[in-house]
Design an enzyme around this catalytic site. Structure first.
Site, PDB file in Angstrom:
ATOM      1  CB  SER A 213       0.855-116.296 -82.300  1.00 34.23           C
ATOM      2  OG  SER A 213       0.872-117.053 -81.176  1.00 34.23           O
ATOM      3  CG  ASP A 214      -5.777-114.314 -82.313  1.00 32.02           C
ATOM      4  OD1 ASP A 214      -6.105-115.573 -81.946  1.00 32.02           O
ATOM      5  OD2 ASP A 214      -6.784-114.012 -82.872  1.00 32.02           O
ATOM      6  CD1 TRP A 215      -5.638-121.456 -78.654  1.00 29.08           C
ATOM      7  CD2 TRP A 215      -4.478-118.624 -78.386  1.00 29.08           C
ATOM      8  NE1 TRP A 215      -5.070-121.164 -76.982  1.00 29.08           N
ATOM      9  CE2 TRP A 215      -4.695-119.525 -76.773  1.00 29.08           C
ATOM     10  CE3 TRP A 215      -4.358-117.186 -78.081  1.00 29.08           C
ATOM     11  CZ2 TRP A 215      -4.233-118.312 -75.842  1.00 29.08           C
ATOM     12  CZ3 TRP A 215      -3.493-116.551 -77.363  1.00 29.08           C
ATOM     13  CH2 TRP A 215      -3.158-116.972 -76.348  1.00 29.08           C
ATOM     14  CG  LEU A 216      -3.813-123.056 -84.138  1.00 34.64           C
ATOM     15  CD1 LEU A 216      -5.034-123.896 -83.909  1.00 34.64           C
ATOM     16  CD2 LEU A 216      -2.647-124.002 -83.212  1.00 34.64           C
ATOM     17  CB  ALA A 217      -2.001-116.500 -85.778  1.00 34.84           C
TER      18      ALA A 217
END
Ligand SMILES: *[C@@H]1O[C@H](CO)[C@@H](O)[C@H](O)[C@H]1NC(C)=O
Ligand SMILES: *[C@@H]1O[C@H](CO)[C@@H](O)[C@H](O)[C@H]1NC(C)=O
Ligand SMILES: *[C@@H]1O[C@H](CO)[C@@H](O)[C@H](O)[C@H]1NC(C)=O
Ligand SMILES: *[C@@H]1O[C@H](CO)[C@@H](O)[C@H](O)[C@H]1NC(C)=O
Length: 740
Positions: free
Chosen positions: A293-297
């Site tokens: 995932s993208d960071w915090l996605a």
């Protein structure tokens, strides 16, 4: 809430770091004296190590064997990161992304760092210890796969030197909105074919150094406005023919990982979108690696079932003290074990395919020594990397207009004034965009003024340093100088789109004032498309799409003709704001224009067209024909290029396909087919005056297909090939019959 607080803190800290680290400028060797191309070619050979790779099948098999031996905590740990190093965070010895090692099974730690423009130092006081390479959009404007490959290889070795084994890049989304805040970071510019080829070159360059590449951001992360919640609605055809192409390029090059984007696609977050991750990525594109995932996605544990394999950054301390992770042990243990095992097996397949287990390196948090190391001074790379960064920046300069003022020689000019705040900007804010892609230029960075001054001195050309950068100052120079150089910069950052395409009142007035008094050369340090209302009034215009540490040196080399201009626009410079796609202000963003963006739109007017770029000579095209003998492709087309000018130069021959009678869909579908799509480009060797080169294009069967949701990829029987020097400068056209 947590996410935005974290990102805000990150940005503020990043900014503090940038502002506090403006060191002294050191003396550096003179870059102009080195025969760059030879040097670069030699380096290309030197840099390529040849690790013995497992095949994807071998890697998959080994992954399956190892997954069967994992305990539940070990399994869970492969599915989410822990720790998140950022400027000022307490996670010293860690990277931006970290997956713990499992020593008993020889599973190496995954050490992931930003980003495609170079290693972004996150340890305290390490700014400037890595090379700030030209931004991805500058690399796109080189239209040069070999050079992109070389830069990527150099970046790969710096990541290795810093102990990392995963690079959070390349970022490759095809631009949609001209003011997109991350356009400077996106390697495709506005074109899927350019993106496909350069992405593949980049991925190979990095991975050949034993560093895993991550293609991002999948998919439709084409604007920053509402990026955490925005919902992109695009047709299957738009996805297939336009936005997926560079991602297919990454897969074709064997990319180890993908990063799913923050935004939603068709109503569902990218990281939990089975249509996107399972049907399209793993199914149609045949991707074999893993999706992080993208960071915090990551929003739900169900993401694993939908095709995401790893949450990032996972279990971390937020600035306010709270811990964050969606995939906690408790939540993970509720997810079907087969799903968790499949995800872990994807992660390990990529690890084994890249051979990361064979070179595990340091294990966080015991990576401080590597993290603080100065890669710009590393004996094996420092100087060499400076050369590569310079060569790439100089090669990326796009000369958009030249009435003969350039190259600067003593017989044309004796006194030149250099104006514009960007000419003396020691913060280098227009060399590299901000956000996770930011890499602080080291002390070798010269301002445009310093570099131009140094080079002009050799020519006995006098450089006038003005007292200020006002229109009044420019006007007062009238009659005292032979030319004025105005350097204009625009910055950009991840997290927000640009508010307009204007260069700003101040800059536009300055350019106009200069142009009213003396022949004027405008140098643009820009993160994407800009408006040039004064383009008819000035003598020359050149642009660099954020050239990194060597921006100043690149200008000097091109202005004085040491380096011949070779860059081409990877996007259309619009005539007005209305000749672009606007930022979607609503949560739902309808890609209703489909394929008709940039030069593919019949209604957009270009100030300078896609693919455009001048050099100091001219070329003629002749003898375009389809060659059947010996043709191993779906069609082979050749054309002869002749240097018809007085100096040496390189041409980038571009092949645009036109389908006169598109077949495969209804009337609306036919109407939404662009009149021209780039399907080939070829950079000639450096041709001397009078010298010719015959350029051959081998078109693959898929180059002659269009996508219809009913019938998939449909082969087209009627094709016209346009050969030209830009999307609007077509020199030769011919009907071509695909061989069957
Ligand atoms: C989005 O949904 C539409 C309508 O169901 C569908 O036709 C299209 O293929 C979807 N687009 C993507 C990129 O998945
Ligand atoms: C190793 O794998 C990478 C990535 O798949 C590939 O680009 C490279 O050519 C391979 N090297 C060898 C020696 O097979
Ligand atoms: C880091 O180094 C210390 C001291 O040598 C050691 O005790 C520890 O196990 C190491 N940590 C990891 C994760 O390897
Ligand atoms: C762009 O279009 C808008 C809306 O049609 C119009 O009001 C505006 O004047 C146009 N701007 C330019 C620079 O043409």
């Amino acid at each position: 809430m947590q996410a935005s607080a974290l990102l805000m803190a990150w940005r503020v800290l990043g900014l503090l770091l940038i502002c506090s680290s403006l060191g002294e400028r050191n003396q550096t060797p003179n870059l102009q004296d080195i025969p760059h191309l030879q040097l670069v070619q030699r380096q290309l050979i030197l840099l390529k190590s040849t690790p013995k790779n497992r095949t994807w099948d071998e890697a998959k098999q080994k992954a399956a064997e190892v997954v069967a031996q994992l305990t539940v905590p070990e399994l869970n740990d492969l599915l989410r990161g822990s720790h998140f190093a950022m400027s000022g965070s307490p996670d010293v010895g860690y990277y931006v992304g970290n997956i713990a090692s499992i020593p008993r099974l020889q599973i190496p730690a995954l050490k992931m760092q930003d980003a495609a423009q170079g290693f972004r130092p996150t340890e305290p006081n390490t700014g400037g210890t890595t090379t700030a390479y030209p931004c991805m959009l500058a690399l796109a404007s080189t239209w040069d796969e070999d050079l992109v490959n070389l830069v990527a290889a150099a970046i790969g070795t710096e990541f290795k030197g810093k102990g990392a084994n995963v690079i959070l890049g390349p970022s490759v989304n095809v631009h949609r909105v001209a003011a997109g805040g991350r356009n400077f970071e996106y390697l495709s510019g506005e074109d899927p074919h350019l993106g496909f080829r350069l992405t593949a070159a980049y991925v190979k360059g990095v991975q050949e150094q034993g560093v895993m590449a991550v293609a991002k951001h999948f998919a439709f992360n084409e604007q920053e406005t509402h990026r955490m919640t925005m919902d992109a609605k695009a047709s299957e055809r738009t996805a297939m023919e336009l936005y997926f192409a560079p991602f297919r390029g990454a897969v074709s090059a064997g990319v180890g990982s993908f990063m799913c984007a923050y935004n939603k696609v068709n109503g569902t977050y990218s990281c939990q979108n089975a249509e996107l991750l399972k049907k399209d990525l793993r199914g149609l594109m045949d991707f074999q690696g893993f999706v992080m995932s993208d960071w915090l996605a990551t929003h739900t544990p169900d993401a694993l079932a939908a095709g995401m394999d790893q949450e990032q950054p996972g279990i971390i301390q937020l600035p306010l003290g709270a811990k964050s992770a969606v995939l906690t042990d408790k939540e993970l243990n509720k997810v079907d074990k087969h799903i968790r095992e499949a995800a872990a097996s994807h992660v390990l397949t990529a690890v084994y395919r890249m051979g990361l287990d064979r070179e595990p390196g340091c294990t966080p948090p015991n990576c401080t020594q590597e993290l603080v190391s100065d890669q710009t001074k590393a004996t094996t790379r420092g100087q060499r990397h400076e050369e590569i960064a310079f060569h790439a920046a100089a090669s990326s300069v796009v000369l958009m207009k030249n009435n003969g003022l350039l190259p600067l020689t003593k017989d044309k000019v004796r006194r030149i004034a250099v104006l514009g705040e960007a000419a003396v900007d020691e913060t280098h804010r227009t060399y590299v965009g901000k956000g996770s892609g930011y890499v602080q230029p080291d002390s070798s960075a010269k301002t445009p003024l310093a570099a131009i001054e140094e080079r002009a001195a050799k020519e006995n050309i006098e450089i006038i340093r003005p007292d200020s950068h006002t229109p009044e100052e420019a006007k007062s120079l009238g009659g005292t100088v032979d030319a004025i150089i105005v350097v204009v910069g625009v910055d950009a950052s991840e997290g927000s789109d640009r508010t307009s395409l204007d260069l700003g009142h101040k800059s536009d007035h300055l350019v106009k004032a200069a142009a009213s008094k003396a022949p004027t050369i405008v140098l643009l340090q820009i993160p994407g498309a800009v408006l040039m209302p004064w383009k008819g009034e000035v003598g020359a215009i050149a642009g660099i799409f954020m050239g990194g540490v060597a921006t100043g040196a690149a200008w000097a080399s091109v202005l004085f003709g040491d380096k011949l201009p070779t860059g081409r626009l990877p996007l259309m410079m619009p005539e007005t704001i209305n000749d672009t796609i606007q930022i979607g202000e609503n949560r739902e963003v309808d890609y209703s224009e489909g394929l008709l963006t940039s030069y593919r739109s019949p209604s957009f007017k270009a100030a300078f067209p896609f693919g455009h770029g001048l050099t100091y000579t001219t070329f003629e095209f002749s003898g375009a024909q389809q060659t059947r003998e010996g043709c191993q492709a779906a069609a082979c087309v050749e054309v002869t290029v002749t240097n018809s000018g007085k100096t040496a130069g390189e041409e980038v021959v571009q092949a645009y396909l036109h389908f006169p009678e598109p077949s495969g869909g209804d009337e609306k579908w036919v109407k939404s087919t662009p009149a021209k799509v780039l399907k080939g480009f070829h950079r000639t060797q450096e041709l001397k005056p009078g010298q010719t080169e015959t350029v051959l294009f081998n078109f693959a069967p898929e180059d002659f297909t269009l996508f219809s949701s009913e019938r998939g990829w449909v082969e087209q029987s009627k094709v016209t090939v346009h050969l030209g020097a830009s999307s609007e400068d077509i020199r030769q056209s011919l009907p071509v019959e695909p061989l069957s």
